[in-house]
Structures are given as structure tokens and as C-alpha cells.
Design a protein around this motif. Structure first.
Motif, PDB file in Angstrom:
ATOM      1  N   ILE A 451       0.843  -1.198   0.000  1.00 47.86           N
ATOM      2  CA  ILE A 451       0.000   0.000   0.000  1.00 47.86           C
ATOM      3  C   ILE A 451       0.874   1.241   0.000  1.00 47.86           C
ATOM      4  O   ILE A 451       0.657   2.191  -0.769  1.00 47.86           O
ATOM      5  N   ARG A 452       1.899   1.242   0.852  1.00 48.40           N
ATOM      6  CA  ARG A 452       2.806   2.396   0.918  1.00 48.40           C
ATOM      7  C   ARG A 452       3.570   2.560  -0.397  1.00 48.40           C
ATOM      8  O   ARG A 452       3.787   3.681  -0.874  1.00 48.40           O
ATOM      9  N   ALA A 453       3.986   1.444  -0.988  1.00 53.38           N
ATOM     10  CA  ALA A 453       4.714   1.505  -2.263  1.00 53.38           C
ATOM     11  C   ALA A 453       3.832   2.105  -3.352  1.00 53.38           C
ATOM     12  O   ALA A 453       4.307   2.882  -4.189  1.00 53.38           O
ATOM     13  N   ALA A 454       2.553   1.755  -3.360  1.00 56.13           N
ATOM     14  CA  ALA A 454       1.634   2.330  -4.333  1.00 56.13           C
ATOM     15  C   ALA A 454       1.497   3.833  -4.116  1.00 56.13           C
ATOM     16  O   ALA A 454       1.463   4.615  -5.073  1.00 56.13           O
ATOM     17  N   CYS A 455       1.433   4.255  -2.855  1.00 54.20           N
ATOM     18  CA  CYS A 455       1.364   5.695  -2.549  1.00 54.20           C
ATOM     19  C   CYS A 455       2.609   6.414  -3.045  1.00 54.20           C
ATOM     20  O   CYS A 455       2.529   7.541  -3.571  1.00 54.20           O
ATOM     21  N   ASP A 456       3.750   5.791  -2.893  1.00 59.04           N
ATOM     22  CA  ASP A 456       5.005   6.411  -3.306  1.00 59.04           C
ATOM     23  C   ASP A 456       5.057   6.678  -4.806  1.00 59.04           C
ATOM     24  O   ASP A 456       5.810   7.543  -5.268  1.00 59.04           O
ATOM     25  N   THR A 457       4.266   5.933  -5.579  1.00 59.68           N
ATOM     26  CA  THR A 457       4.214   6.145  -7.035  1.00 59.68           C
ATOM     27  C   THR A 457       3.041   7.042  -7.435  1.00 59.68           C
ATOM     28  O   THR A 457       2.766   7.199  -8.623  1.00 59.68           O
ATOM     29  N   GLY A 458       2.341   7.630  -6.429  1.00 62.79           N
ATOM     30  CA  GLY A 458       1.293   8.584  -6.730  1.00 62.79           C
ATOM     31  C   GLY A 458      -0.121   8.073  -6.625  1.00 62.79           C
ATOM     32  O   GLY A 458      -1.067   8.801  -6.962  1.00 62.79           O
ATOM     33  N   THR A 459      -0.319   6.866  -6.167  1.00 62.98           N
ATOM     34  CA  THR A 459      -1.673   6.331  -6.006  1.00 62.98           C
ATOM     35  C   THR A 459      -2.312   6.915  -4.749  1.00 62.98           C
ATOM     36  O   THR A 459      -1.676   6.976  -3.691  1.00 62.98           O
ATOM     37  N   ALA A 460      -3.559   7.322  -4.862  1.00 64.84           N
ATOM     38  CA  ALA A 460      -4.329   7.770  -3.707  1.00 64.84           C
ATOM     39  C   ALA A 460      -5.048   6.571  -3.108  1.00 64.84           C
ATOM     40  O   ALA A 460      -5.494   5.682  -3.839  1.00 64.84           O
ATOM     41  N   VAL A 461      -5.167   6.533  -1.782  1.00 67.10           N
ATOM     42  CA  VAL A 461      -5.761   5.386  -1.102  1.00 67.10           C
ATOM     43  C   VAL A 461      -6.904   5.847  -0.203  1.00 67.10           C
ATOM     44  O   VAL A 461      -6.750   6.788   0.581  1.00 67.10           O
ATOM     45  N   VAL A 462      -8.043   5.174  -0.353  1.00 69.14           N
ATOM     46  CA  VAL A 462      -9.163   5.320   0.579  1.00 69.14           C
ATOM     47  C   VAL A 462      -9.215   4.029   1.377  1.00 69.14           C
ATOM     48  O   VAL A 462      -9.446   2.954   0.817  1.00 69.14           O
ATOM     49  N   LEU A 463      -8.988   4.130   2.686  1.00 67.56           N
ATOM     50  CA  LEU A 463      -8.806   2.952   3.529  1.00 67.56           C
ATOM     51  C   LEU A 463      -9.919   2.841   4.571  1.00 67.56           C
ATOM     52  O   LEU A 463     -10.169   3.791   5.321  1.00 67.56           O
ATOM     53  N   ILE A 464     -10.587   1.685   4.601  1.00 68.01           N
ATOM     54  CA  ILE A 464     -11.462   1.332   5.722  1.00 68.01           C
ATOM     55  C   ILE A 464     -10.685   0.324   6.558  1.00 68.01           C
ATOM     56  O   ILE A 464     -10.560  -0.838   6.178  1.00 68.01           O
ATOM     57  N   PRO A 465     -10.119   0.738   7.683  1.00 64.19           N
ATOM     58  CA  PRO A 465      -9.216  -0.136   8.441  1.00 64.19           C
ATOM     59  C   PRO A 465      -9.976  -1.086   9.357  1.00 64.19           C
ATOM     60  O   PRO A 465     -11.146  -0.875   9.689  1.00 64.19           O
ATOM     61  N   ASP A 466      -9.276  -2.134   9.781  1.00 64.54           N
ATOM     62  CA  ASP A 466      -9.836  -3.070  10.751  1.00 64.54           C
ATOM     63  C   ASP A 466      -9.845  -2.473  12.150  1.00 64.54           C
ATOM     64  O   ASP A 466     -10.756  -2.733  12.928  1.00 64.54           O
ATOM     65  N   THR A 467      -8.822  -1.706  12.466  1.00 61.53           N
ATOM     66  CA  THR A 467      -8.676  -1.171  13.819  1.00 61.53           C
ATOM     67  C   THR A 467      -8.299   0.311  13.762  1.00 61.53           C
ATOM     68  O   THR A 467      -7.788   0.804  12.737  1.00 61.53           O
ATOM     69  N   ILE A 468      -8.533   1.015  14.863  1.00 63.36           N
ATOM     70  CA  ILE A 468      -8.127   2.408  14.956  1.00 63.36           C
ATOM     71  C   ILE A 468      -6.603   2.512  14.880  1.00 63.36           C
ATOM     72  O   ILE A 468      -6.052   3.438  14.286  1.00 63.36           O
ATOM     73  N   GLU A 469      -5.918   1.535  15.487  1.00 62.79           N
ATOM     74  CA  GLU A 469      -4.452   1.551  15.450  1.00 62.79           C
ATOM     75  C   GLU A 469      -3.935   1.517  14.011  1.00 62.79           C
ATOM     76  O   GLU A 469      -2.952   2.193  13.688  1.00 62.79           O
ATOM     77  N   GLU A 470      -4.601   0.749  13.170  1.00 63.13           N
ATOM     78  CA  GLU A 470      -4.201   0.671  11.762  1.00 63.13           C
ATOM     79  C   GLU A 470      -4.368   2.034  11.093  1.00 63.13           C
ATOM     80  O   GLU A 470      -3.510   2.458  10.301  1.00 63.13           O
ATOM     81  N   ALA A 471      -5.466   2.732  11.400  1.00 65.14           N
ATOM     82  CA  ALA A 471      -5.685   4.059  10.829  1.00 65.14           C
ATOM     83  C   ALA A 471      -4.617   5.042  11.300  1.00 65.14           C
ATOM     84  O   ALA A 471      -4.079   5.831  10.514  1.00 65.14           O
ATOM     85  N   LEU A 472      -4.283   4.996  12.597  1.00 67.30           N
ATOM     86  CA  LEU A 472      -3.273   5.893  13.142  1.00 67.30           C
ATOM     87  C   LEU A 472      -1.907   5.653  12.504  1.00 67.30           C
ATOM     88  O   LEU A 472      -1.126   6.590  12.310  1.00 67.30           O
ATOM     89  N   GLU A 473      -1.620   4.383  12.218  1.00 69.35           N
ATOM     90  CA  GLU A 473      -0.314   4.063  11.635  1.00 69.35           C
ATOM     91  C   GLU A 473      -0.222   4.445  10.167  1.00 69.35           C
ATOM     92  O   GLU A 473       0.805   4.948   9.706  1.00 69.35           O
ATOM     93  N   MET A 474      -1.316   4.243   9.403  1.00 70.55           N
ATOM     94  CA  MET A 474      -1.238   4.344   7.949  1.00 70.55           C
ATOM     95  C   MET A 474      -1.687   5.675   7.377  1.00 70.55           C
ATOM     96  O   MET A 474      -1.179   6.117   6.341  1.00 70.55           O
ATOM     97  N   ALA A 475      -2.661   6.337   7.992  1.00 69.57           N
ATOM     98  CA  ALA A 475      -3.374   7.417   7.309  1.00 69.57           C
ATOM     99  C   ALA A 475      -2.704   8.774   7.412  1.00 69.57           C
ATOM    100  O   ALA A 475      -2.058   9.105   8.411  1.00 69.57           O
ATOM    101  N   ASP A 476      -2.886   9.597   6.367  1.00 72.68           N
ATOM    102  CA  ASP A 476      -2.539  11.011   6.411  1.00 72.68           C
ATOM    103  C   ASP A 476      -3.685  11.818   6.996  1.00 72.68           C
ATOM    104  O   ASP A 476      -3.465  12.845   7.634  1.00 72.68           O
ATOM    105  N   GLU A 477      -4.904  11.336   6.768  1.00 70.99           N
ATOM    106  CA  GLU A 477      -6.086  11.995   7.321  1.00 70.99           C
ATOM    107  C   GLU A 477      -7.076  10.922   7.746  1.00 70.99           C
ATOM    108  O   GLU A 477      -7.231   9.897   7.060  1.00 70.99           O
ATOM    109  N   ILE A 478      -7.731  11.142   8.885  1.00 75.44           N
ATOM    110  CA  ILE A 478      -8.748  10.216   9.387  1.00 75.44           C
ATOM    111  C   ILE A 478     -10.088  10.937   9.419  1.00 75.44           C
ATOM    112  O   ILE A 478     -10.205  12.031   9.990  1.00 75.44           O
ATOM    113  N   LEU A 479     -11.097  10.315   8.789  1.00 78.54           N
ATOM    114  CA  LEU A 479     -12.452  10.818   8.839  1.00 78.54           C
ATOM    115  C   LEU A 479     -13.283   9.875   9.700  1.00 78.54           C
ATOM    116  O   LEU A 479     -13.268   8.660   9.475  1.00 78.54           O
TER     117      LEU A 479
END
Length: 508
Positions: A451-479
Motif C-alpha cells: 500500500i505504501r509503495a503504491a502511494c510512493d508512485t502517486g496512487t491515492a488510497v481510501v482505507l477502511i481499516p480493521d482497527t483504529i491503530e491501523e488508521a493511526l499508523e497508515m493514514a494522512d487523514e482520518i475521517l
């Protein structure tokens, strides 16, 4: 007490498929009232071991004893008669039948419940009620299962698992296979209470990749790796890091995403404004720029799953707009979304994300077959080369691109589903609905790296995470979504010390 035989005793149990030893000389004992955790990476052998215990597979070698009696299961009904009930990761209830019918269907021919095709509904309902009372669940046995919440259906699954032949001698064994994988925290709390009640009259095997739950719920934890049992120890004083090392023989590498990087110039990769679908979500607005990850968090019923499907054209909106790369789209459909560079990894990968009877070669070529095409024809050599590159890159196990994908573990299936979409050089937006659901720590890290590698090449990601911890680790913005509305936004590039509890409080 020492004279009482174990509820389950395995001695040197092995099962081989071709050249792969899925279960390798496993020996263990489980006593009455114990709650035993079983964990390990995807492909470690847990699923095959459970199939042996539930009568789906037969071991090649070894000895199994249930309550002191040698067991040679030839079919799942043999395991049920011996007192072994299993609650599978994917629910297997008959949603058009009642709670009582689901609990008692395996015993419907038992004396007094049904005979000569005639069912004694009064006794069936009373028998089911006795089971529900036994495990402390307040449900109407006459209620239709399809009308129940997910967690209530999970309770019916457990009731069915403990509804064994009343003439069975000994203690029943209940196997819970990833029971919390799709539950929110409040529902997990309910399930934990039910497990504590189960131990009063049964033994429990709790299978989970969530190590904190294993340590909190279980008395002992068993770790499998490469088909073998590598650790059997009390959970008292054990840490998640110690369990992780037993699983993968390395320490966790949870590298944080660099949130200080400025957004890439140009229009948003995808933007929505005032998006509404009646009964699902209302007036949702946000944008994701190339290289960014926006996480949507909320409880079940918050509308985030329906929102993700709308972005991909799988559901329609009633009002609002969607823009892709600065251009407003209308009549949005899945084919149009794919052609525009969008990708969607669904929560139910086996139902919507793959074709289990197809090998890895064909599954990876499903979304973008043009990469393996010469003129109007698909070239099998190209398909094989592309699939092999992805199998090697993602560490898919077994590394056999021609094996039907349905025969792989869940984690390895998820890698192939992800590869199907990453195999697009023009990928613009990656929509991920619970991408780590049911995955162990090692596979989760591999998926997050891609996922991070895809972001590094310019891909935008909309993520529905399993846990809040996953969102805190991965996201630039949390809604944060609650009852279909965005109730809070957090820019993680500027947030300082945002805690899980803060986000949970905003969700409920």
C-alpha cells in the motif's frame, strides 16, 4: 482431578498434501474448562488442524483422543457426535430459518424433536431455549436469523456449536475460528463474556490473529509455524512481541508513514462533495490527493462500506458529486471506474474479490487482461510471467501460480487479490475495505508495504481499516463517520498524540 482424561489429546498428528506438510507432528492436550489460544501466520497449518478436529480432513499419522476415547473421524457428523463444535470465520447459518431451527437442525432426528418427517416445534423451541440459557444468550428461539444483528448471529453459531448429543459422555469442545474478525469493540466485549461462560461446562479453542485478544481471553496460547507447534505456554506474563517472535522468528517492523511529505501538485485523485445515499450516508465531502491515504473509521452501520462501494461504482448515490482527477463523473459504473484507474479490494474477498476455482494466473489477469494480451488474444506465457513476478514479490505461499486460489490460506488469497489491482501501471485510486481482515501480523506488514509503495508512485488510497491503530499508523487523514455523517476529521500530519480512545469516543 488428575484421573480425568483431557478433553482433547493429540499425539504426533500429521497431514501432508503433495509435497507440503500442512500439519507436522502436532502433540497437545486441552483440559476441561481451559480456553486455549491458537495463532500463527497464514499458511502455518491452523486451518488444516481445525479441519482434522472437525472431521473434514483425516490425518495421515498420529492419534487423537476425545475425553479419553480414541477418535477416528470420517465425516463432520462424527466430530459433532463426539462433542466438537466449530464456529467458522464465515458464518454458515440458514438466514431464512429460525434461531431454534439453526441450533437444532443437526439434531432434528433426535428422539422427540422430529420423526417420520414431522417436527415437534414446541420441543425444538424449548430445546433451543435450554441451549441459549446455558450460554446466557437472550434471544427468541422463534426469531428469524436473517433479522438478527451480526453479533447475535455469532451467538447463534456458538449455541449451535455447543448443541451436542445430550447422551455424549465427557466435556464438549468449542472451536472459535477468528470469531472477532468482523466485530466492533462493543461486540467483542459481548463475545468475551460468552467465552467466559462457556468455560463453565466446555473447553474452548480460540483461533485469532489479534494477539492482544488472545492474551486477554485465553489461559494458554499455542503457536504454529510451518505446520509445527512451536510454542505452548501460559498467557500469564507473555507479551505480544514474544508471541510475534514465536510466529515469524523476527521482531515486528511497524515503520510509520512519513506524514511530513507535502501533497503532490495538481487536482485531487478523487474528491466527493455532498455525497448522499439515503439510509446509508449523508452529505459526505472529502478529497484524496495523489500519494495520500485517507482512512474512514466508524462502527458497523456508519455507512463507510456503502460509501466505498459508491466510489467504485458498485452502488449509486442519490445526490452529490464525484470528481476523478478534477473531472466530474456521472453515470458512474464499475467498468468506468476501472477504466479511470480505480481499484477496489472488498471486505468479502472470497465472494467479490476472486474466483476460487481459477489459478493465480487468471485471477491476477481478471481486472487488467491487456497486460497479458497480444492483439486480441491472451497469451498464457505472459499471464504466467506476470503472476510469477507478483507471487515472488508478495511472498505468496505456496508459490504455485497454477494452483486454484480457493486452496490458498486467506492471507495468501488477499495478496493475490491485491496484486490483481496493483498490476495496473495507470492505477490512480486504491479503495481498500478491511484489507487486513483475518490476516496475521507478517502478512499484514507485507500488505501495508505494498500500500505504501503504491502511494510512493502517486496512487491515492481510501482505507477502511480493521482497527483504529491501523488508521493511526497508515493514514494522512482520518475521517470519523457516525450514523452516515462525517463527525470529525484529523490531519495526521499535524496531529500531536492523538489517542485511540479519542477516536472511539467520536464514533459512539
Amino acid at each position: 482431578m488428575t484421573d480425568v482424561p483431557p478433553v482433547l489429546k493429540l499425539t504426533e498428528i500429521s497431514r501432508t498434501f503433495g509435497k507440503i506438510k500442512a500439519v507436522d507432528s502436532v502433540s497437545l492436550e486441552i483440559r476441561k474448562g481451559e480456553v486455549i489460544g491458537l495463532t500463527g501466520e497464514n499458511g502455518a497449518g491452523k486451518t488444516t488442524l481445525l479441519k482434522i478436529l472437525s472431521g473434514i480432513e483425516r490425518p495421515d499419522e498420529g492419534r487423537m483422543e476425545i475425553n479419553g476415547q480414541v477418535a477416528n473421524f470420517r465425516r463432520p457428523t462424527d466430530a459433532l457426535k463426539a462433542g466438537i463444535g466449530i464456529v467458522h470465520q464465515e458464518q454458515s447459518l440458514f438466514t431464512n430459518l429460525t434461531v431454534a431451527e439453526n441450533i437444532e437442525h443437526q439434531n432434528i432426528d433426535r428422539s422427540g424433536l422430529g420423526r417420520f418427517g414431522i417436527q415437534n416445534w414446541g420441543r425444538i423451541n424449548r430445546s433451543a431455549q435450554e441451549v441459549l440459557d446455558k450460554i446466557g444468550v437472550r434471544l427468541d428461539p422463534r426469531a428469524r436469523v436473517g433479522d438478527l444483528s451480526f453479533v447475535d448471529r455469532q451467538m447463534v453459531e456458538i449455541a449451535r456449536a455447543v448443541s451436542v448429543d445430550p447422551d455424549m459422555a465427557g466435556t464438549p469442545l468449542v472451536i472459535l475460528d477468528e470469531p472477532t474478525a468482523v466485530l466492533e469493540q462493543a461486540e467483542v466485549d459481548v463475545l468475551e463474556r460468552e467465552i467466559r461462560k462457556l468455560r463453565e461446562f466446555a473447553s474452548v479453542i480460540f483461533v485469532s490473529h489479534r494477539l492482544d485478544e488472545v492474551l486477554r481471553i485465553c489461559d494458554r496460547v499455542l503457536v504454529m509455524r510451518h505446520g509445527a507447534l512451536t510454542s505452548d505456554r501460559s498467557t500469564e506474563g507473555v507479551t505480544k512481541d514474544e508471541l510475534f517472535r514465536a510466529m515469524v522468528d523476527e521482531t515486528p517492523r511497524l515503520s510509520k508513514r512519513d506524514r511530513a511529505a507535502p501533497p503532490q501538485p495538481g487536482p485531487a485523485a478523487i474528491a466527493v462533495s455532498g455525497l448522499t445515499r439515503e439510509g446509508k450516508y449523508r452529505d459526505v465531502s472529502f478529497s484524496v490527493r495523489p500519494g495520500e491515504i485517507v482512512a474512514l473509521v466508524g462502527t458497523n452501520g456508519s455507512g463507510r462500506g456503502s460509501l466505498a462501494r459508491t466510489l467504485f461504482g458498485a452502488e449509486t448515490s442519490d445526490s452529490g458529486t464525484i470528481e476523478v482527477a478534477g473531472t466530474r463523473v456521472g453515470g458512474w459504473t464499475i467498468p468506468r471506474a476501472v477504466a479511470a484507474g480505480l481499484a477496489y479490494v472488498p471486505a468479502e474477498r472470497k465472494v467479490e474479490g476472486m474466483i476460487g476455482g481459477y489459478p493465480g494466473t487468471r485471477n491476477i489477469a481478471l481486472a487488467h487482461p491487456e497486460a497479458a494480451r497480444s492483439g486480441p488474444f491472451l497469451r498464457h506465457a505472459k499471464m504466467a510471467r506476470i503472476a510469477q513476478d507478483w507471487f515472488d514479490r508478495l511472498g505468496v505461499s505456496p508459490n504455485d501460480i497454477r494452483q486454484p486460489l480457493g486452496q490458498f490460506s486467506g492471507g495468501n488469497q488477499q495478496k493475490v487479490v491485491l496484486a490483481k489491482w496493483l498490476n495496473n501501471p495507470d492505477l490512480k485510486v486504491l479503495i481498500l475495505d478491511h484489507p487486513l481482515r483475518g490476516l496475521d501480523v507478517g502478512v499484514s506488514q507485507a500488505v501495508n508495504r505494498e500500500i505504501r509503495a503504491a502511494c510512493d508512485t502517486g496512487t491515492a488510497v481510501v482505507l477502511i481499516p480493521d482497527t483504529i491503530e491501523e488508521a493511526l499508523e497508515m493514514a494522512d487523514e482520518i475521517l470519523v463517520l457516525k450514523d452516515g455523517e462525517v463527525t470529525a476529521r484529523h490531519d495526521m500530519r499535524t496531529a500531536d498524540g492523538l489517542a485511540v480512545q479519542e477516536i472511539v469516543a467520536e464514533m459512539i
